[in-house]
Design an enzyme around this catalytic site. Structure first.
Site, short mmCIF file in Angstrom:
data_model
loop_
_atom_site.label_atom_id
_atom_site.label_comp_id
_atom_site.label_asym_id
_atom_site.label_seq_id
_atom_site.Cartn_x
_atom_site.Cartn_y
_atom_site.Cartn_z
N LEU A 42 15.08 -50.06 41.98
CA LEU A 42 14.42 -51.33 42.29
C LEU A 42 14.43 -51.59 43.79
O LEU A 42 15.43 -51.33 44.45
CB LEU A 42 15.13 -52.49 41.59
N PHE A 66 6.18 -45.35 52.89
CA PHE A 66 7.39 -45.14 53.68
C PHE A 66 7.13 -44.34 54.95
O PHE A 66 7.92 -43.47 55.34
CB PHE A 66 8.48 -44.47 52.83
N CYS A 91 21.03 -51.35 50.35
CA CYS A 91 21.10 -50.04 49.67
C CYS A 91 21.12 -48.84 50.61
O CYS A 91 22.08 -48.07 50.62
CB CYS A 91 19.94 -49.90 48.69
N LYS A 116 13.66 -56.98 55.54
CA LYS A 116 12.25 -56.64 55.33
C LYS A 116 11.58 -57.88 54.80
O LYS A 116 12.24 -58.82 54.35
CB LYS A 116 12.10 -55.47 54.34
#
Ligand code: UDX
Length: 435
Positions: A151, A247, A258, A319
């Site tokens: 996720l 990305f 993460c 972000k």
């Protein structure tokens, strides 16, 4: 698909999303959390996490009776077919993952689990954790399955209900297939393997994403030195399906709850396995270097001296789409600027709380007021809609540093300001058009 009786332990990002989404697939889900206050709020449908669609799913689950919240995990597992462990595994001493919360839950529920139940690790756990849990349980009638999540914050519900794949691993393959079966309604491909491989998939995937970003940021630095345009370069790269378009956006470095944690944990795992994972170490170092480069770019934008300079920061979250400041590149750039004696005023649409060492204001214009330079650090779309001519009138200086290549350079230049991106210059941008 028959409805399963599921218990989810831990109601953070991963746990609450997992519980609410599994309930939306028709399973009967009980979420357990040691925080009684949180359990009470969730039972009343109040969700503290900023995640699109999550509160609605929780409300739907509560109303239809397939979702409930309790304080004691032990009381909930008596008839569970699967128990998902979604408790935190933060970075521990030396950078390895801290498994104390996982072990505490296993100790609490171990002997209360019904025969045939599967204990499923959903939290990010190092390779070997399933084996460790099996040892702790000491039960041959309970399976341990690794089922990592992928996720992203800000799109967690959509990622859960629209996964690229389901990964399950266990030395009890039948149990792994049973857990994969819980997601059948999603129609996603599933990878069924052994526990160690499934545990490693998560790290390998996240660390690859981090390396991809460090690589793109390195190429962006080369673009600046060679007079090339990173947007054109990544456009050219991304058409190659082996590379993929996502990305590939350069920025002030990668952060969040993460990638930093997982890259550090995998590096520790590699060291413990006596493997010198130089590639990964370099990606982490490159990420730190990127923040230093951003700092140097801002210093250049205010004439070389940060001491006494007034900087307006746009964005603090790691972000866009989240209020999460954990390991945020924006926040570390802000504290580096403050450490160099700059005066910081910051605005972030999702961050309203006070932060030490900088002034947080409630609008981008107030952040730009009297600033020598304005720096975009988080890619919030609303920054593109700003009235840059009006904003220019508020500033003391005329420099804009766009570490996300978010803005339309011409709009900023037409406002009488200078514009610097990452891996592209205003001169280069005006000359290039990507069709
Ligand atoms: C990540 C993984 O994407 C997800 O699969 C995993 O389950 C958890 O970790 P998340 O932490 O939400 O998700 O952040 P992500 O969207 O991956 O972004 C990570 C960092 O990379 C952010 O700082 C982001 O700004 C940066 N990033 C991302 C870029 O700089 N450029 C890009 O093109 C994409």
């Amino acid at each position: 698909m028959s409805a399963a009786r599921i218990v989810v332990v831990g109601t953070g990002y991963v746990g609450l999303t997992t519980g609410a989404c599994l309930a939306s697939l028709g399973h009967r889900v009980t979420c357990a959390d040691v925080d009684e206050g949180k359990v009470a709020r969730l039972s009343a449908g109040r969700v503290d996490i900023l995640e699109p669609g999550l509160a609605e799913l929780v409300a739907k689950g509560l109303t239809s009776g397939v979702l409930s919240f309790v304080g004691q995990a032990r009381d909930a597992v008596a008839d569970a077919e699967a128990v998902f462990l979604c408790v935190p595994t933060p970075m521990g001493a030396g950078g390895a993952a801290d498994l104390s919360a996982v072990e505490a839950v296993v100790a609490e529920i171990g002997d209360a689990l019904p025969p045939g139940c599967a204990v499923v690790t959903k939290s990010t756990v190092p390779v070997g954790t399933a084996r460790r849990i099996r040892e702790l349980l000491g039960r041959s009638d309970v399976a341990v399955v690794s089922n990592p999540e992928f996720l992203r914050e800000g799109t967690a519900v959509a990622d859960f209900l629209g996964p690229d794949r389901i990964v399950v691993g266990s030395d009890d393959r039948a149990a792994a297939r049973r857990v994969a079966g819980l997601y059948r309604a999603l129609g996603a491909p599933s990878v069924v393997t052994d526990a160690a491989s499934a545990e490693l998939v998560k790290y390998a995937a996240n660390c690859f994403l981090a390396m991809k970003l460090s690589y793109v940021n390195s190429i962006a630095e080369l673009c600046e030195r060679l007079g090339a345009d990173i947007e054109a370069v990544t456009e050219g790269m991304g058409h190659d399906r082996r590379i993929g378009r996502s990305f590939l956006k350069p920025g002030p470095g990668w952060g969040g709850s993460c990638l930093p944690k997982d890259t550090s944990a995998l590096l520790r795992t590699a060291e413990a396995a006596r493997f010198d994972f130089g590639l990964l170490a370099a990606a982490i170092e490159e990420n730190i270097a990127q923040r230093d480069r951003v700092l140097a770019k801002i210093a250049g934008a205010v004439g070389g001296t940060l001491a006494g300079a007034r900087i307006g920061l746009l964005g603090l979250a790691f972000k866009a789409g989240t209020d999460d400041l954990r390991d945020s590149p924006a926040l570390s750039v802000a504290s580096m600027l403050a450490a160099h004696g700059a005066e910081i005023t910051a605005y972030d649409p999702a961050v309203t709380r006070e932060l030490s060492g900088l002034t947080v204001v409630d609008s981008a214009y107030r952040a730009a007021d009297g600033a020598d330079a304005v720096v975009v650090l988080t890619e919030w779309p609303e920054f593109r809609q700003l009235d840059w001519t009006f904003l220019a009138g508020l500033m003391r200086g005329d420099s804009v540093v766009d570490t996300r290549n978010l803005l339309e350079p011409r709009v900023v230049l037409d406002a009488g300001l200078s514009w610097q991106g990452i891996g592209r210059s205003s001169a280069g941008v005006l000359a290039t058009s990507v069709s």
